[in-house]
Motif scaffolding. Structure first.
Motif, short mmCIF file in Angstrom:
data_model
loop_
_atom_site.label_atom_id
_atom_site.label_comp_id
_atom_site.label_asym_id
_atom_site.label_seq_id
_atom_site.Cartn_x
_atom_site.Cartn_y
_atom_site.Cartn_z
N GLY A 110 0.85 -1.18 0.00
CA GLY A 110 0.00 0.00 0.00
C GLY A 110 0.89 1.24 0.00
O GLY A 110 1.80 1.35 0.82
N VAL A 111 0.66 2.14 -0.92
CA VAL A 111 1.48 3.34 -1.04
C VAL A 111 0.57 4.56 -1.04
O VAL A 111 -0.35 4.66 -1.85
CB VAL A 111 2.32 3.34 -2.35
N THR A 112 0.82 5.48 -0.12
CA THR A 112 0.12 6.76 -0.10
C THR A 112 1.14 7.82 -0.49
O THR A 112 2.25 7.84 0.03
CB THR A 112 -0.45 7.06 1.29
N VAL A 113 0.74 8.72 -1.41
CA VAL A 113 1.66 9.74 -1.91
C VAL A 113 1.23 11.10 -1.37
O VAL A 113 0.06 11.48 -1.45
CB VAL A 113 1.64 9.77 -3.46
N PHE A 114 2.21 11.83 -0.84
CA PHE A 114 1.98 13.18 -0.34
C PHE A 114 2.86 14.14 -1.12
O PHE A 114 3.99 13.82 -1.47
CB PHE A 114 2.34 13.30 1.15
N GLU A 115 2.32 15.32 -1.38
CA GLU A 115 3.10 16.37 -2.04
C GLU A 115 3.31 17.48 -1.03
O GLU A 115 2.40 17.87 -0.31
CB GLU A 115 2.34 16.91 -3.25
N GLY A 116 4.53 17.97 -0.96
CA GLY A 116 4.84 19.03 -0.01
C GLY A 116 5.77 20.06 -0.63
O GLY A 116 6.21 19.92 -1.77
N LYS A 117 6.05 21.08 0.14
CA LYS A 117 6.92 22.13 -0.35
C LYS A 117 8.21 22.10 0.46
O LYS A 117 8.21 22.25 1.68
CB LYS A 117 6.23 23.48 -0.20
N GLY A 118 9.32 21.90 -0.25
CA GLY A 118 10.63 21.92 0.38
C GLY A 118 11.21 23.31 0.32
O GLY A 118 10.55 24.27 -0.11
#
Length: 182
Positions: A110-118
């Protein structure tokens, strides 16, 4: 000489049992922990009775201590082979790697993908929960597709719901149906 060898052998039995009992206790597996506790106490009392039988020698006490150390090593190796429990991985990527995500999912993870700001740009994080005995497999796949990934691995204590729990319930349901039809 026989008692010194027996003391060493008892430590090689006692300490792995102690290690496994502790791990089962930490993982909230009370019945297994209790069972190992009974064995641990029996071996411990028998071993100590040999050491403190009135014929204790420096050699006997040193062998007791060395056996304890070797037993710890053996116990940790056994626990690593058993790989009891689950592991959660946080995989930080500079770019979204769809191919890696598809491969992981096709392998049953199971893979959950998160997008963030570096600091400089977007970053992506994959969160993967799996059984501990599959941790090296996941790490190898990630290394193959994203050699520069930053990975944090930790053991969750409790979890509820989600992909992994649903798939485990389906697996156990199929197992039970198979046993009932036999």
């Amino acid at each position: 000489m026989t008692s010194i060898i027996l003391i060493f052998v008892l430590q090689l039995i006692y300490v792995p049992i102690l290690t496994l009992r502790t791990i089962f206790l930490v993982k909230n597996m009370s019945v297994a922990a209790s069972s190992f506790g009974v064995l641990e106490a029996l071996v411990y009392v028998f071993g100590l009775s040999l050491v403190f039988s009135g014929h204790q020698t420096i050699a006997g006490m040193i062998v007791y201590a060395v056996g304890f150390g070797v037993g710890l090593y053996i116990g940790s190796r056994i626990e690593n082979k058993l790989a009891i429990g689950f592991v959660s991985l946080a995989v930080n990527l500079l770019d979204l790697n769809e191919e890696l995500i598809v491969v992981l999912r096709n392998k049953g993870f199971g893979v959950t993908v998160f997008e963030g700001k570096g600091r400089d740009s977007k970053r992506y994080q994959l969160e993967i929960l799996t059984k501990r005995n599959r941790e090296n497999e996941v790490m190898s796949i990630i290394e193959e597709y994203e050699p520069k990934a930053f990975i944090i691995s930790y053991e969750p204590r409790k979890f509820k719901g989600g992909y992994l729990v649903k798939s485990m319930k389906k697996y156990f349901r199929r197992q039970n149906e198979g046993h009932q039809s036999n």
